[in-house]
Design a protein around this motif. Structure first.
Motif, PDB file in Angstrom:
ATOM      1  N   PRO A   1     -22.275 -16.780  46.086  1.00  0.00           N
ATOM      2  CA  PRO A   1     -21.056 -16.267  45.466  1.00  0.00           C
ATOM      3  C   PRO A   1     -20.196 -17.307  44.751  1.00  0.00           C
ATOM      4  O   PRO A   1     -19.426 -16.957  43.855  1.00  0.00           O
ATOM      5  CB  PRO A   1     -20.305 -15.650  46.646  1.00  0.00           C
ATOM      6  CG  PRO A   1     -21.391 -15.205  47.573  1.00  0.00           C
ATOM      7  CD  PRO A   1     -22.428 -16.287  47.478  1.00  0.00           C
ATOM      8  N   ASP A   2     -20.321 -18.570  45.133  1.00  0.00           N
ATOM      9  CA  ASP A   2     -19.545 -19.611  44.459  1.00  0.00           C
ATOM     10  C   ASP A   2     -20.284 -20.199  43.263  1.00  0.00           C
ATOM     11  O   ASP A   2     -19.757 -21.079  42.581  1.00  0.00           O
ATOM     12  CB  ASP A   2     -19.184 -20.727  45.444  1.00  0.00           C
ATOM     13  CG  ASP A   2     -20.409 -21.387  46.073  1.00  0.00           C
ATOM     14  OD1 ASP A   2     -21.509 -20.816  45.977  1.00  0.00           O
ATOM     15  OD2 ASP A   2     -20.257 -22.466  46.669  1.00  0.00           O
ATOM     16  N   GLY A   3     -21.501 -19.735  43.000  1.00  0.00           N
ATOM     17  CA  GLY A   3     -22.264 -20.256  41.878  1.00  0.00           C
ATOM     18  C   GLY A   3     -22.782 -21.658  42.091  1.00  0.00           C
ATOM     19  O   GLY A   3     -23.208 -22.315  41.143  1.00  0.00           O
ATOM     20  N   GLN A   4     -22.796 -22.137  43.318  1.00  0.00           N
ATOM     21  CA  GLN A   4     -23.237 -23.497  43.577  1.00  0.00           C
ATOM     22  C   GLN A   4     -24.756 -23.616  43.647  1.00  0.00           C
ATOM     23  O   GLN A   4     -25.344 -24.550  43.114  1.00  0.00           O
ATOM     24  CB  GLN A   4     -22.627 -24.008  44.885  1.00  0.00           C
ATOM     25  CG  GLN A   4     -22.932 -25.468  45.192  1.00  0.00           C
ATOM     26  CD  GLN A   4     -22.395 -26.404  44.115  1.00  0.00           C
ATOM     27  OE1 GLN A   4     -21.270 -26.265  43.651  1.00  0.00           O
ATOM     28  NE2 GLN A   4     -23.217 -27.344  43.682  1.00  0.00           N
ATOM     29  N   TRP A   5     -25.384 -22.665  44.344  1.00  0.00           N
ATOM     30  CA  TRP A   5     -26.824 -22.757  44.561  1.00  0.00           C
ATOM     31  C   TRP A   5     -27.557 -21.617  43.860  1.00  0.00           C
ATOM     32  O   TRP A   5     -27.356 -20.442  44.199  1.00  0.00           O
ATOM     33  CB  TRP A   5     -27.157 -22.690  46.050  1.00  0.00           C
ATOM     34  CG  TRP A   5     -26.596 -23.809  46.858  1.00  0.00           C
ATOM     35  CD1 TRP A   5     -27.087 -25.072  46.980  1.00  0.00           C
ATOM     36  CD2 TRP A   5     -25.433 -23.754  47.692  1.00  0.00           C
ATOM     37  NE1 TRP A   5     -26.301 -25.815  47.831  1.00  0.00           N
ATOM     38  CE2 TRP A   5     -25.282 -25.033  48.285  1.00  0.00           C
ATOM     39  CE3 TRP A   5     -24.507 -22.761  48.014  1.00  0.00           C
ATOM     40  CZ2 TRP A   5     -24.238 -25.326  49.157  1.00  0.00           C
ATOM     41  CZ3 TRP A   5     -23.467 -23.051  48.861  1.00  0.00           C
ATOM     42  CH2 TRP A   5     -23.342 -24.330  49.420  1.00  0.00           C
ATOM     43  N   PRO A   6     -28.421 -21.903  42.885  1.00  0.00           N
ATOM     44  CA  PRO A   6     -29.295 -20.855  42.359  1.00  0.00           C
ATOM     45  C   PRO A   6     -30.254 -20.402  43.463  1.00  0.00           C
ATOM     46  O   PRO A   6     -30.774 -21.233  44.218  1.00  0.00           O
ATOM     47  CB  PRO A   6     -30.060 -21.542  41.229  1.00  0.00           C
ATOM     48  CG  PRO A   6     -29.313 -22.803  40.949  1.00  0.00           C
ATOM     49  CD  PRO A   6     -28.641 -23.190  42.218  1.00  0.00           C
ATOM     50  N   LEU A   7     -30.457 -19.112  43.566  1.00  0.00           N
ATOM     51  CA  LEU A   7     -31.353 -18.552  44.577  1.00  0.00           C
ATOM     52  C   LEU A   7     -32.656 -18.172  43.872  1.00  0.00           C
ATOM     53  O   LEU A   7     -32.798 -17.073  43.329  1.00  0.00           O
ATOM     54  CB  LEU A   7     -30.694 -17.349  45.256  1.00  0.00           C
ATOM     55  CG  LEU A   7     -29.368 -17.665  45.967  1.00  0.00           C
ATOM     56  CD1 LEU A   7     -28.717 -16.396  46.488  1.00  0.00           C
ATOM     57  CD2 LEU A   7     -29.578 -18.667  47.100  1.00  0.00           C
ATOM     58  N   PHE A   8     -33.603 -19.095  43.872  1.00  0.00           N
ATOM     59  CA  PHE A   8     -34.818 -18.920  43.079  1.00  0.00           C
ATOM     60  C   PHE A   8     -35.640 -17.720  43.503  1.00  0.00           C
ATOM     61  O   PHE A   8     -36.382 -17.150  42.707  1.00  0.00           O
ATOM     62  CB  PHE A   8     -35.666 -20.196  43.148  1.00  0.00           C
ATOM     63  CG  PHE A   8     -35.005 -21.402  42.541  1.00  0.00           C
ATOM     64  CD1 PHE A   8     -34.370 -21.313  41.323  1.00  0.00           C
ATOM     65  CD2 PHE A   8     -35.021 -22.625  43.195  1.00  0.00           C
ATOM     66  CE1 PHE A   8     -33.754 -22.416  40.750  1.00  0.00           C
ATOM     67  CE2 PHE A   8     -34.417 -23.744  42.634  1.00  0.00           C
ATOM     68  CZ  PHE A   8     -33.780 -23.633  41.409  1.00  0.00           C
ATOM     69  N   ARG A   9     -35.512 -17.325  44.755  1.00  0.00           N
ATOM     70  CA  ARG A   9     -36.270 -16.156  45.224  1.00  0.00           C
ATOM     71  C   ARG A   9     -35.868 -14.892  44.483  1.00  0.00           C
ATOM     72  O   ARG A   9     -36.658 -13.972  44.331  1.00  0.00           O
ATOM     73  CB  ARG A   9     -36.015 -15.920  46.714  1.00  0.00           C
ATOM     74  CG  ARG A   9     -36.368 -17.068  47.637  1.00  0.00           C
ATOM     75  CD  ARG A   9     -36.091 -16.666  49.065  1.00  0.00           C
ATOM     76  NE  ARG A   9     -36.308 -17.754  50.021  1.00  0.00           N
ATOM     77  CZ  ARG A   9     -36.626 -17.569  51.284  1.00  0.00           C
ATOM     78  NH1 ARG A   9     -36.786 -16.330  51.746  1.00  0.00           N
ATOM     79  NH2 ARG A   9     -36.793 -18.593  52.103  1.00  0.00           N
ATOM     80  N   ASP A  10     -34.590 -14.849  44.033  1.00  0.00           N
ATOM     81  CA  ASP A  10     -34.029 -13.606  43.512  1.00  0.00           C
ATOM     82  C   ASP A  10     -33.840 -13.598  41.998  1.00  0.00           C
ATOM     83  O   ASP A  10     -33.361 -12.615  41.439  1.00  0.00           O
ATOM     84  CB  ASP A  10     -32.678 -13.331  44.186  1.00  0.00           C
ATOM     85  CG  ASP A  10     -32.809 -13.170  45.694  1.00  0.00           C
ATOM     86  OD1 ASP A  10     -33.747 -12.484  46.124  1.00  0.00           O
ATOM     87  OD2 ASP A  10     -31.994 -13.747  46.441  1.00  0.00           O
ATOM     88  N   ILE A  11     -34.170 -14.680  41.312  1.00  0.00           N
ATOM     89  CA  ILE A  11     -34.021 -14.722  39.855  1.00  0.00           C
ATOM     90  C   ILE A  11     -35.120 -13.866  39.218  1.00  0.00           C
ATOM     91  O   ILE A  11     -36.289 -13.970  39.577  1.00  0.00           O
ATOM     92  CB  ILE A  11     -34.077 -16.171  39.351  1.00  0.00           C
ATOM     93  CG1 ILE A  11     -32.898 -16.978  39.925  1.00  0.00           C
ATOM     94  CG2 ILE A  11     -34.047 -16.207  37.818  1.00  0.00           C
ATOM     95  CD1 ILE A  11     -32.959 -18.453  39.620  1.00  0.00           C
ATOM     96  N   LYS A  12     -34.721 -13.017  38.277  1.00  0.00           N
ATOM     97  CA  LYS A  12     -35.656 -12.059  37.685  1.00  0.00           C
ATOM     98  C   LYS A  12     -35.762 -12.234  36.168  1.00  0.00           C
ATOM     99  O   LYS A  12     -34.827 -12.669  35.507  1.00  0.00           O
ATOM    100  CB  LYS A  12     -35.197 -10.620  37.976  1.00  0.00           C
ATOM    101  CG  LYS A  12     -34.989 -10.303  39.452  1.00  0.00           C
ATOM    102  CD  LYS A  12     -36.278 -10.354  40.235  1.00  0.00           C
ATOM    103  CE  LYS A  12     -36.052  -9.969  41.698  1.00  0.00           C
ATOM    104  NZ  LYS A  12     -37.294 -10.114  42.513  1.00  0.00           N
ATOM    105  N   ARG A  13     -36.912 -11.856  35.650  1.00  0.00           N
ATOM    106  CA  ARG A  13     -37.083 -11.717  34.210  1.00  0.00           C
ATOM    107  C   ARG A  13     -36.679 -10.299  33.814  1.00  0.00           C
ATOM    108  O   ARG A  13     -37.036  -9.338  34.473  1.00  0.00           O
ATOM    109  CB  ARG A  13     -38.534 -11.984  33.811  1.00  0.00           C
ATOM    110  CG  ARG A  13     -38.958 -13.432  34.027  1.00  0.00           C
ATOM    111  CD  ARG A  13     -40.430 -13.642  33.691  1.00  0.00           C
ATOM    112  NE  ARG A  13     -41.296 -12.893  34.592  1.00  0.00           N
ATOM    113  CZ  ARG A  13     -42.161 -11.978  34.216  1.00  0.00           C
ATOM    114  NH1 ARG A  13     -42.279 -11.661  32.954  1.00  0.00           N
ATOM    115  NH2 ARG A  13     -42.917 -11.365  35.094  1.00  0.00           N
ATOM    116  N   VAL A  14     -35.949 -10.190  32.736  1.00  0.00           N
ATOM    117  CA  VAL A  14     -35.468  -8.876  32.278  1.00  0.00           C
ATOM    118  C   VAL A  14     -36.434  -8.315  31.240  1.00  0.00           C
ATOM    119  O   VAL A  14     -36.823  -9.023  30.306  1.00  0.00           O
ATOM    120  CB  VAL A  14     -34.060  -8.999  31.664  1.00  0.00           C
ATOM    121  CG1 VAL A  14     -33.581  -7.644  31.156  1.00  0.00           C
ATOM    122  CG2 VAL A  14     -33.088  -9.562  32.686  1.00  0.00           C
TER     123      VAL A  14
END
Length: 521
Positions: free
Chosen positions: A508-521
């Motif tokens: 929520p603070d934008g500090q850590w990208p969560l690579f598990r959840d990043i998606k291609r649109v």
């Protein structure tokens, strides 16, 4: 990053671009030789230094660790702080000092280390208390008594006393990640460094060229939710201007940007999506109280009262960033609403006169950053008004960290003033943990030490009454300001840009990208 390193990094990025084709929006499809893999290229503030949950160095390690390890639970993507189950299929706090867990069967370690069991959980958490490990993050598990293993997959976490941050900044964070007992015990020195030894998350370490590129590849033994990318490539670029140029050239798919660049993307860029989140971070100017020039409290107080923080931030961010009044960022409990010693150059001059100090020359160190460089120049001008000559010393990120730590040599003895940014988790105990006596020479580069402060800090971590706990953290920050060694600057925001073809995911603070959840649109 010095000039040679900058040119080297840009050459690497250019080489990567020339050997591949960019999809619309910038996602790279690797060349035929790579098997047309889907690759996400991400800026990291600096290279990895330690992937041990107990002794990691910072967010640049943690963003990798969240992808290669599993915890009982993990932070959720979105704008609200919360946790969700990860390796555990059940995680229940039975009472304030008893937490029951049951692992999902069939979680496999990379390599030949078999299945994750409750023994791994016990080993992972209890090692924080091992004095021979000297865990930097020992305070995260200071309340732990022991972990009882009740079956292959089940166990009970027994605490010595209630611990308020357990489900906010310990279990979902990197200190809650589980390592492989067999892998560590089979290693030569039984230590985890930049080699995690065994992975249980959706990714594992592939290739790593230090200071150039770290590649995460799919963990073939992962049985959890499928991820969208075959590879995550992390490029260490501390200069966000350089990272922004690489993004606009199509050589990065995801990068932080300077806050001073936010307005440009807010005005609209059809090919990019701006994500702006209020940071759980704190930036301050700290003073080494053991340096001969700064031993006198009156000198430190003069520096405190010579710095006009709102003017500094207006120059650096054009009014986009608000002043901080302490270390604890709002909306966490314990965030202060004012400082004790406000800007007063006349008072500052009088204090220097009382101390018998004139013609004082000092050095201000900070890690490479365009935003902080501007701030440093304004502070330089403000201190000049009271007769202090300030040398500005911009450093490589790794060198800056090492300059404050005793383990890196005697450089800390020359440290005078430093501008530092720490990130934190959603609990105030994670803010104050680094300013204790035990952290002197590690992360407490101000070297302030008072046993009564440490006692109050320990008591605040276990206080169950929310109002009392918040008041305790306010008092802790008051005491730090009284030392004269701290000038609180700002909490700020985290700003990221991605192509429109990517749906990003962050804490929520934008500090850590969560690579598990990043998606291609």
């Amino acid at each position: 990053m010095n000039r040679r390193e900058l040119l080297k990094t840009m050459a690497i990025l250019a080489a990567g671009a020339s050997s591949s084709a960019l999809l619309p929006g910038g996602i790279r499809m690797a060349s035929a030789a790579d098997g047309a893999q889907k690759i996400l290229r991400v800026q990291n503030d600096q290279d990895i230094t330690n992937l041990d949950p107990a002794n990691r160095s910072g967010w640049y390690d943690e963003m990798v660790m969240f992808a290669i390890y599993s915890g009982l639970c993990q932070y959720q993507d979105g704008t609200d702080w919360g946790w969700q189950l990860d390796a555990a299929e059940k995680l229940e706090q039975v009472d304030p000092v008893t937490i029951h867990f049951r692992l999902k069967p069939g979680i496999l370690w990379s390599g030949d280390f078999g299945e994750m069991t409750a023994e791994d959980v016990k080993y992972s958490y209890e090692r924080f208390l091992d004095p021979t490990l000297s865990a930097i993050y020992a305070s995260d598990w200071a309340a732990l008594d022991h972990v009882e293993v009740t079956s292959t997959y089940e166990g009970i976490i027994h605490l010595k006393h209630p611990f308020a941050p357990l489900f906010t900044s310990t279990l979902p964070h990197a200190s809650g990640l589980i390592i492989c007992k067999k892998a560590v015990q089979a290693s030569k020195d039984q230590k985890i460094g930049t080699d995690p030894l065994a992975c249980s998350g959706p990714y594992r370490i592939g290739n790593w060229t230090p200071r150039e590129k770290l590649t995460l590849v799919r963990n073939e033994r992962w049985r959890g939710a499928a991820t969208d990318f075959d590879q995550i490539q992390l490029i260490p670029i501390g200069d966000l201007n350089t990272a922004e140029m690489a993004f606009e050239a199509g050589d990065l798919d995801m990068t932080k940007i300077n806050l001073s660049a936010v307005a440009k993307y807010q005005q609209g860029n059809g090919d990019a999506t701006l994500t702006l989140r209020p940071a759980l971070a704190y930036t301050w100017l700290g003073m080494n109280v053991d340096h001969p020039k700064l031993k006198d409290l009156r000198v430190r107080r003069a520096i405190q009262q010579a710095i006009d923080v709102p003017a500094v931030l207006d120059a650096g961010f054009g009014g986009a960033v608000k002043p901080a009044y302490g270390l604890v960022p709002p909306p966490l409990p314990g965030a202060r609403g004012k400082t004790i010693y406000p800007y007063s150059p006349d008072t500052a001059k009088a204090l220097l006169k009382q101390a018998g100090v004139s013609g004082l020359q000092l050095r201000l160190d900070f890690s490479a950053s365009t935003d902080i460089s501007t701030i440093a120049q304004v502070i330089q001008a403000q201190l000049a008004e009271i007769g202090i000559t300030l040398e500005i010393n911009q450093m490589d990120g790794a060198a800056f960290v090492a300059a404050g730590q005793e383990s890196a040599g005697d450089g800390w003895k020359d440290s005078q003033l430093r501008i530092t940014t720490f990130t934190t988790a959603p609990d105030p105990s994670w803010v104050t943990a680094w300013f204790t006596c035990s952290q002197v020479g590690i992360w407490n580069t101000q070297r302030t030490c008072e046993e009564t402060w440490d006692t109050l800090n320990s008591e605040a971590a276990v206080e169950q009454d929310a109002a009392k706990r918040a008041a305790m953290y306010v008092k802790l920050q008051d005491k730090l300001e009284e030392t004269g060694a701290y000038v609180f600057l700002y909490h700020g925001s985290n700003a990221w840009v991605t192509p429109t073809s990517i749906k990003g995911a962050w804490t929520p603070d934008g500090q850590w990208p969560l690579f598990r959840d990043i998606k291609r649109v």
